[in-house]
Design a protein around this motif. Sequence first.
Motif, PDB file in Angstrom:
ATOM      1  N   ALA A   1      31.892  51.493   6.915  1.00  0.00           N
ATOM      2  CA  ALA A   1      32.408  50.500   7.857  1.00  0.00           C
ATOM      3  C   ALA A   1      32.634  49.156   7.163  1.00  0.00           C
ATOM      4  O   ALA A   1      33.543  48.406   7.529  1.00  0.00           O
ATOM      5  CB  ALA A   1      31.443  50.332   9.025  1.00  0.00           C
TER       6      ALA A   1
ATOM      7  N   GLN B   1      35.845  49.704   5.400  1.00  0.00           N
ATOM      8  CA  GLN B   1      36.929  49.948   6.350  1.00  0.00           C
ATOM      9  C   GLN B   1      36.475  49.527   7.749  1.00  0.00           C
ATOM     10  O   GLN B   1      36.115  50.369   8.574  1.00  0.00           O
ATOM     11  CB  GLN B   1      37.326  51.423   6.347  1.00  0.00           C
ATOM     12  CG  GLN B   1      37.855  51.936   5.021  1.00  0.00           C
ATOM     13  CD  GLN B   1      38.108  53.432   5.064  1.00  0.00           C
ATOM     14  OE1 GLN B   1      37.251  54.232   4.695  1.00  0.00           O
ATOM     15  NE2 GLN B   1      39.278  53.823   5.540  1.00  0.00           N
ATOM     16  N   PRO B   2      36.468  48.234   8.035  1.00  0.00           N
ATOM     17  CA  PRO B   2      35.954  47.740   9.321  1.00  0.00           C
ATOM     18  C   PRO B   2      36.668  48.317  10.536  1.00  0.00           C
ATOM     19  O   PRO B   2      36.114  48.316  11.643  1.00  0.00           O
ATOM     20  CB  PRO B   2      36.148  46.223   9.223  1.00  0.00           C
ATOM     21  CG  PRO B   2      37.087  46.006   8.089  1.00  0.00           C
ATOM     22  CD  PRO B   2      36.925  47.141   7.159  1.00  0.00           C
ATOM     23  N   GLU B   3      37.885  48.837  10.339  1.00  0.00           N
ATOM     24  CA  GLU B   3      38.611  49.418  11.470  1.00  0.00           C
ATOM     25  C   GLU B   3      37.941  50.692  11.981  1.00  0.00           C
ATOM     26  O   GLU B   3      38.264  51.188  13.068  1.00  0.00           O
ATOM     27  CB  GLU B   3      40.064  49.722  11.081  1.00  0.00           C
ATOM     28  CG  GLU B   3      40.253  50.833  10.057  1.00  0.00           C
ATOM     29  CD  GLU B   3      40.128  50.352   8.614  1.00  0.00           C
ATOM     30  OE1 GLU B   3      40.423  51.144   7.712  1.00  0.00           O
ATOM     31  OE2 GLU B   3      39.727  49.177   8.420  1.00  0.00           O
ATOM     32  N   LEU B   4      36.995  51.225  11.202  1.00  0.00           N
ATOM     33  CA  LEU B   4      36.269  52.424  11.633  1.00  0.00           C
ATOM     34  C   LEU B   4      35.267  52.128  12.744  1.00  0.00           C
ATOM     35  O   LEU B   4      34.789  53.041  13.409  1.00  0.00           O
ATOM     36  CB  LEU B   4      35.531  53.054  10.442  1.00  0.00           C
ATOM     37  CG  LEU B   4      36.400  53.594   9.302  1.00  0.00           C
ATOM     38  CD1 LEU B   4      35.525  54.078   8.156  1.00  0.00           C
ATOM     39  CD2 LEU B   4      37.296  54.722   9.806  1.00  0.00           C
TER      40      LEU B   4
ATOM     41  N   ASP C   1      34.162  50.129  16.326  1.00  0.00           N
ATOM     42  CA  ASP C   1      34.644  49.483  17.548  1.00  0.00           C
ATOM     43  C   ASP C   1      33.681  48.340  17.853  1.00  0.00           C
ATOM     44  O   ASP C   1      32.649  48.521  18.497  1.00  0.00           O
ATOM     45  CB  ASP C   1      34.667  50.496  18.701  1.00  0.00           C
ATOM     46  CG  ASP C   1      35.287  49.926  19.968  1.00  0.00           C
ATOM     47  OD1 ASP C   1      35.333  48.687  20.101  1.00  0.00           O
ATOM     48  OD2 ASP C   1      35.707  50.727  20.824  1.00  0.00           O
TER      49      ASP C   1
ATOM     50  N   THR D   1      33.974  45.812  19.774  1.00  0.00           N
ATOM     51  CA  THR D   1      33.865  45.495  21.199  1.00  0.00           C
ATOM     52  C   THR D   1      32.819  46.390  21.860  1.00  0.00           C
ATOM     53  O   THR D   1      31.976  45.927  22.637  1.00  0.00           O
ATOM     54  CB  THR D   1      35.217  45.679  21.906  1.00  0.00           C
ATOM     55  OG1 THR D   1      36.187  44.813  21.304  1.00  0.00           O
ATOM     56  CG2 THR D   1      35.095  45.350  23.388  1.00  0.00           C
TER      57      THR D   1
ATOM     58  N   ALA E   1      31.012  56.117  11.839  1.00  0.00           N
ATOM     59  CA  ALA E   1      31.910  55.438  10.893  1.00  0.00           C
ATOM     60  C   ALA E   1      32.023  56.194   9.576  1.00  0.00           C
ATOM     61  O   ALA E   1      32.986  56.011   8.828  1.00  0.00           O
ATOM     62  CB  ALA E   1      31.428  54.015  10.633  1.00  0.00           C
TER      63      ALA E   1
ATOM     64  N   GLN F   1      32.640  59.222   9.395  1.00  0.00           N
ATOM     65  CA  GLN F   1      33.679  60.213   9.653  1.00  0.00           C
ATOM     66  C   GLN F   1      33.340  61.570   9.026  1.00  0.00           C
ATOM     67  O   GLN F   1      34.152  62.182   8.334  1.00  0.00           O
ATOM     68  CB  GLN F   1      35.046  59.712   9.143  1.00  0.00           C
ATOM     69  CG  GLN F   1      35.550  58.487   9.887  1.00  0.00           C
ATOM     70  CD  GLN F   1      36.977  58.136   9.568  1.00  0.00           C
ATOM     71  OE1 GLN F   1      37.385  58.161   8.410  1.00  0.00           O
ATOM     72  NE2 GLN F   1      37.772  57.811  10.582  1.00  0.00           N
TER      73      GLN F   1
ATOM     74  N   ARG G   1      30.239  42.177  11.245  1.00  0.00           N
ATOM     75  CA  ARG G   1      31.421  41.346  11.476  1.00  0.00           C
ATOM     76  C   ARG G   1      31.769  40.525  10.237  1.00  0.00           C
ATOM     77  O   ARG G   1      32.948  40.331   9.907  1.00  0.00           O
ATOM     78  CB  ARG G   1      31.188  40.412  12.670  1.00  0.00           C
ATOM     79  CG  ARG G   1      31.263  41.103  14.030  1.00  0.00           C
ATOM     80  CD  ARG G   1      31.260  40.085  15.147  1.00  0.00           C
ATOM     81  NE  ARG G   1      31.356  40.691  16.457  1.00  0.00           N
ATOM     82  CZ  ARG G   1      32.470  41.117  17.031  1.00  0.00           C
ATOM     83  NH1 ARG G   1      33.623  41.003  16.371  1.00  0.00           N
ATOM     84  NH2 ARG G   1      32.461  41.645  18.247  1.00  0.00           N
TER      85      ARG G   1
END
Length: 223
Positions: free
Chosen positions: A93, A96-99, A101, A103, A141, A143, A187
């Motif tokens: 993560a 690749q922070p897009e892994l 969520d 929110t 994350a 995967q 973050r």
Amino acid sequence: PTPSLSDRAYDILRKEIISGNLAPGEKLNVHDLAAAMQISRTPIKEAINRLAEDGLVTIRSRKSTFVSLIEPEKLREIFDIRLKIELWGAERACCQPELLDFTQLEQIVKGCEPLFLTKHNFDYEKFVRVDIQFHQSLVKAAQNAHLLKLYRELSVHFHSERVYWGQAIGRALESQHEHMDILKSLREGSWEKINNSLTTHILRSRDDVVQRTQEVPRMGRQA
């Protein structure tokens, strides 16, 4: 398809063990369980055999079955494995922070806040469920479906132990703050901070549960 009586008994007993309603070391009586579920003894026995395969119950003889105890050393091993798995997911993560969520993670953390409004009726079981949800998000994350399956199998054990032996609002509040630190580190994307905050959190949780397991007399201890 409609679940069989054996499946229904398995699901009920599994939930009772994980929630702590059936305590570690507690003896299971097939006759009483069958009467309570209003079914015959055969599906109960089949369910207990499946739970034994899961490691959730221990069959010591044909007439002696107990909710499994997890000894302190095994607890340490489980938490250590958990740490390695979560760090792997967190490292992915970080790259690749897009892994992740973010929110959803923030909603999970904020969702625990109402639990701390009262100290007298603190729902520790619910807190642990949400805690596992938070940490599983990190594992996802990575995967890796096989890794996630292994983590979920392990989580059954430390969930039931923590609910029963770790009911302390003080440690739960510390965990809540540590979750905030982990989320902040994620973050920021600093691997050093992520590594430090996640490692500190899991090792503190491990030490707390192990200590309480050693201190609290166990009901129905398997003699």
